[in-house]
Design a protein around this motif. Structure first.
Motif, short mmCIF file in Angstrom:
data_model
loop_
_atom_site.label_atom_id
_atom_site.label_comp_id
_atom_site.label_asym_id
_atom_site.label_seq_id
_atom_site.Cartn_x
_atom_site.Cartn_y
_atom_site.Cartn_z
N ARG A 1 0.78 -1.12 -0.07
CA ARG A 1 0.04 -0.01 0.16
C ARG A 1 0.76 1.03 -0.06
O ARG A 1 1.70 1.26 0.82
CB ARG A 1 -1.01 0.02 1.25
N PRO A 2 0.67 2.23 -0.51
CA PRO A 2 1.39 3.47 -0.80
C PRO A 2 1.24 4.58 -0.02
O PRO A 2 1.85 5.38 0.04
CB PRO A 2 1.03 3.94 -2.22
N ASP A 3 0.32 4.24 1.13
CA ASP A 3 0.26 5.22 1.96
C ASP A 3 1.52 5.62 2.94
O ASP A 3 2.26 4.66 3.31
CB ASP A 3 -0.84 4.84 3.20
N GLU A 4 1.82 7.08 3.15
CA GLU A 4 3.08 7.40 3.61
C GLU A 4 3.33 6.92 5.22
O GLU A 4 4.29 6.26 5.60
CB GLU A 4 3.37 8.75 3.51
N ASP A 5 2.23 6.68 5.83
CA ASP A 5 2.43 6.10 7.42
C ASP A 5 2.66 4.73 7.48
O ASP A 5 2.53 4.15 8.37
CB ASP A 5 1.00 6.53 7.85
N LEU A 6 2.59 4.09 6.25
CA LEU A 6 2.92 2.50 6.24
C LEU A 6 4.21 2.07 5.74
O LEU A 6 4.64 1.08 5.67
CB LEU A 6 2.09 1.82 5.11
N PHE A 7 5.14 3.24 5.44
CA PHE A 7 6.43 2.96 5.28
C PHE A 7 7.23 2.77 6.34
O PHE A 7 6.80 3.45 7.46
CB PHE A 7 7.04 4.28 4.34
N LEU A 8 8.25 1.96 6.41
CA LEU A 8 9.26 1.80 7.27
C LEU A 8 10.54 2.38 6.76
O LEU A 8 11.15 1.57 5.67
CB LEU A 8 9.51 0.25 7.60
N LYS A 9 10.95 3.46 7.00
CA LYS A 9 12.05 4.14 6.13
C LYS A 9 11.76 4.25 4.88
O LYS A 9 10.75 4.93 4.40
CB LYS A 9 13.56 3.50 6.36
N ASP A 10 12.60 3.69 3.71
CA ASP A 10 12.06 3.84 2.49
C ASP A 10 11.34 2.57 1.80
O ASP A 10 11.03 2.28 0.78
CB ASP A 10 13.33 3.98 1.47
N GLN A 11 10.89 1.68 2.65
CA GLN A 11 10.20 0.48 2.19
C GLN A 11 8.78 0.64 2.13
O GLN A 11 8.04 0.67 3.30
CB GLN A 11 10.52 -0.71 3.06
N GLN A 12 8.13 0.76 0.89
CA GLN A 12 6.80 0.90 0.97
C GLN A 12 5.78 0.04 1.48
O GLN A 12 6.20 -1.46 0.80
CB GLN A 12 6.54 1.26 -0.86
N GLY A 13 4.81 0.17 2.13
CA GLY A 13 4.06 -0.85 2.69
C GLY A 13 4.42 -1.68 3.69
O GLY A 13 3.80 -2.78 4.19
N THR B 1 2.67 -2.80 7.01
CA THR B 1 1.66 -3.72 6.93
C THR B 1 1.90 -5.49 7.17
O THR B 1 1.06 -5.96 7.57
CB THR B 1 1.00 -3.82 5.75
N ILE B 2 3.08 -5.79 7.04
CA ILE B 2 3.67 -6.83 7.33
C ILE B 2 4.47 -7.00 8.57
O ILE B 2 4.66 -8.33 8.90
CB ILE B 2 4.17 -7.50 6.04
N SER B 3 5.02 -5.95 9.01
CA SER B 3 6.05 -6.11 9.90
C SER B 3 5.40 -6.59 11.12
O SER B 3 6.24 -7.06 12.08
CB SER B 3 6.91 -4.89 10.00
N LYS B 4 4.24 -6.07 11.40
CA LYS B 4 3.75 -6.61 12.60
C LYS B 4 3.55 -7.88 12.73
O LYS B 4 3.42 -8.53 14.12
CB LYS B 4 2.34 -5.84 12.77
N HIS B 5 3.83 -8.86 11.75
CA HIS B 5 3.69 -10.34 11.83
C HIS B 5 5.06 -10.86 11.95
O HIS B 5 5.13 -12.42 11.84
CB HIS B 5 2.87 -10.92 10.71
N ARG B 6 6.05 -10.20 11.74
CA ARG B 6 7.44 -10.71 11.74
C ARG B 6 7.77 -11.76 12.79
O ARG B 6 8.31 -12.84 12.56
CB ARG B 6 8.39 -9.74 11.74
N GLU B 7 7.54 -11.25 14.07
CA GLU B 7 7.82 -11.98 15.16
C GLU B 7 7.16 -13.49 14.91
O GLU B 7 7.68 -14.59 15.22
CB GLU B 7 7.54 -11.78 16.59
#
Length: 69
Positions: free
Chosen positions: A33-45, A48-54
């Motif tokens: 998703r291109p929403d700016e608030d979903l970027f982690l540094k320069d990684q678009q979106g 949306t998936i980092s919350k499932h990383r652990e």
């Protein structure tokens, strides 16, 4: 990828014109998703998936337990 060269072509709006070597998508498909608030540094979106990383990594750790033996 050292020593390799390649090319990436993106057509907007996706998927553009159908081609014989297109990858056929299933009923569900996902993109960043291109929403700016979903970027982690320069990684678009990435948010949306980092919350499932652990959970994802711990699942793999459990599946690979047999390697300790």
């Amino acid at each position: 990828m050292d020593g390799h060269i390649g090319q990436y072509v993106s057509i907007k709006p996706w998927p553009g014109k159908k081609e014989k070597d297109d990858y056929v998508l299933g009923e569900n498909w996902y993109g960043d998703r291109p929403d700016e608030d979903l970027f982690l540094k320069d990684q678009q979106g990435a948010k949306t998936i980092s919350k499932h990383r652990e959970a994802f990594l711990m699942d793999w750790a459990k599946r690979w337990e047999w390697l300790k033996n």
